[in-house]
Write a protein that holds these residues in place. Sequence first.
Motif, short mmCIF file in Angstrom:
data_model
loop_
_atom_site.label_atom_id
_atom_site.label_comp_id
_atom_site.label_asym_id
_atom_site.label_seq_id
_atom_site.Cartn_x
_atom_site.Cartn_y
_atom_site.Cartn_z
N ARG A 60 2.83 56.66 72.64
CA ARG A 60 3.05 56.85 71.21
C ARG A 60 2.07 56.04 70.39
O ARG A 60 1.67 54.95 70.79
CB ARG A 60 4.47 56.44 70.83
CG ARG A 60 5.55 57.24 71.52
CD ARG A 60 6.91 56.76 71.14
NE ARG A 60 7.05 55.36 71.57
CZ ARG A 60 8.02 54.57 71.15
NH1 ARG A 60 8.91 55.01 70.30
NH2 ARG A 60 8.10 53.33 71.58
N LEU A 62 0.94 55.30 65.97
CA LEU A 62 1.14 55.50 64.54
C LEU A 62 -0.20 55.83 63.91
O LEU A 62 -1.22 55.21 64.25
CB LEU A 62 1.71 54.25 63.88
CG LEU A 62 3.16 53.94 64.15
CD1 LEU A 62 3.51 52.57 63.58
CD2 LEU A 62 4.06 54.99 63.55
N HIS A 72 0.35 59.08 54.20
CA HIS A 72 1.48 59.50 55.03
C HIS A 72 1.40 58.74 56.35
O HIS A 72 0.33 58.64 56.95
CB HIS A 72 1.43 61.00 55.29
CG HIS A 72 1.30 61.83 54.05
ND1 HIS A 72 2.37 62.14 53.26
CD2 HIS A 72 0.22 62.39 53.47
CE1 HIS A 72 1.96 62.87 52.24
NE2 HIS A 72 0.65 63.03 52.35
N LEU A 75 4.10 59.43 63.30
CA LEU A 75 4.31 58.99 64.68
C LEU A 75 3.87 60.13 65.58
O LEU A 75 4.42 61.23 65.53
CB LEU A 75 5.78 58.65 64.93
CG LEU A 75 6.13 58.25 66.35
CD1 LEU A 75 5.46 56.92 66.71
CD2 LEU A 75 7.63 58.13 66.52
N GLU A 81 5.00 65.45 66.85
CA GLU A 81 4.67 64.60 65.73
C GLU A 81 5.90 64.43 64.85
O GLU A 81 6.72 65.32 64.76
CB GLU A 81 3.53 65.19 64.89
CG GLU A 81 2.24 65.37 65.65
CD GLU A 81 2.22 66.64 66.49
OE1 GLU A 81 2.98 67.57 66.18
OE2 GLU A 81 1.47 66.67 67.47
N GLN A 82 5.98 63.30 64.17
CA GLN A 82 7.09 63.04 63.27
C GLN A 82 6.57 62.25 62.08
O GLN A 82 5.81 61.31 62.23
CB GLN A 82 8.17 62.24 63.99
CG GLN A 82 9.39 61.96 63.16
CD GLN A 82 10.44 61.19 63.95
OE1 GLN A 82 10.27 60.90 65.12
NE2 GLN A 82 11.53 60.87 63.29
N ILE A 84 7.04 59.58 59.49
CA ILE A 84 7.87 58.39 59.30
C ILE A 84 8.07 58.12 57.82
O ILE A 84 9.18 57.89 57.36
CB ILE A 84 7.23 57.16 59.97
CG1 ILE A 84 7.04 57.42 61.46
CG2 ILE A 84 8.01 55.91 59.72
CD1 ILE A 84 8.30 57.59 62.24
N GLU A 85 6.98 58.15 57.07
CA GLU A 85 7.05 57.90 55.63
C GLU A 85 6.01 58.77 54.95
O GLU A 85 4.89 58.87 55.41
CB GLU A 85 6.79 56.43 55.33
CG GLU A 85 7.05 56.03 53.91
CD GLU A 85 6.92 54.52 53.70
OE1 GLU A 85 6.99 54.13 52.53
OE2 GLU A 85 6.72 53.78 54.67
#
Length: 92
Positions: A60, A62, A72, A75, A81-82, A84-85
Amino acid sequence: MDTVDPLRFIFAFLFVLGLIGLMGFGLKRYGHRLSGRGWLPQEEGGRVQVLEVRWIDTRRKLALVRRDNVEHLLLLSDKGEQVIESGIKKDE
């Protein structure tokens, strides 16, 4: 059999191990420059920029991405993909 042959083998073996260790150290220290866009020229004036990438573990990482002055945090992993903010305003 001479005593020179075993000594020559031991020194050659230690030399090869030293070269492998030196290469491993170099890749660990400077390998991040070889990954990603390190070899490609930077495009100027584009809307999307990858600002920073940090590895969390071997699977993983960031990524901080900027698009139209909004950042943006993503992760990235082998499972997908995700976000996070999202919508982080760029400090000017």
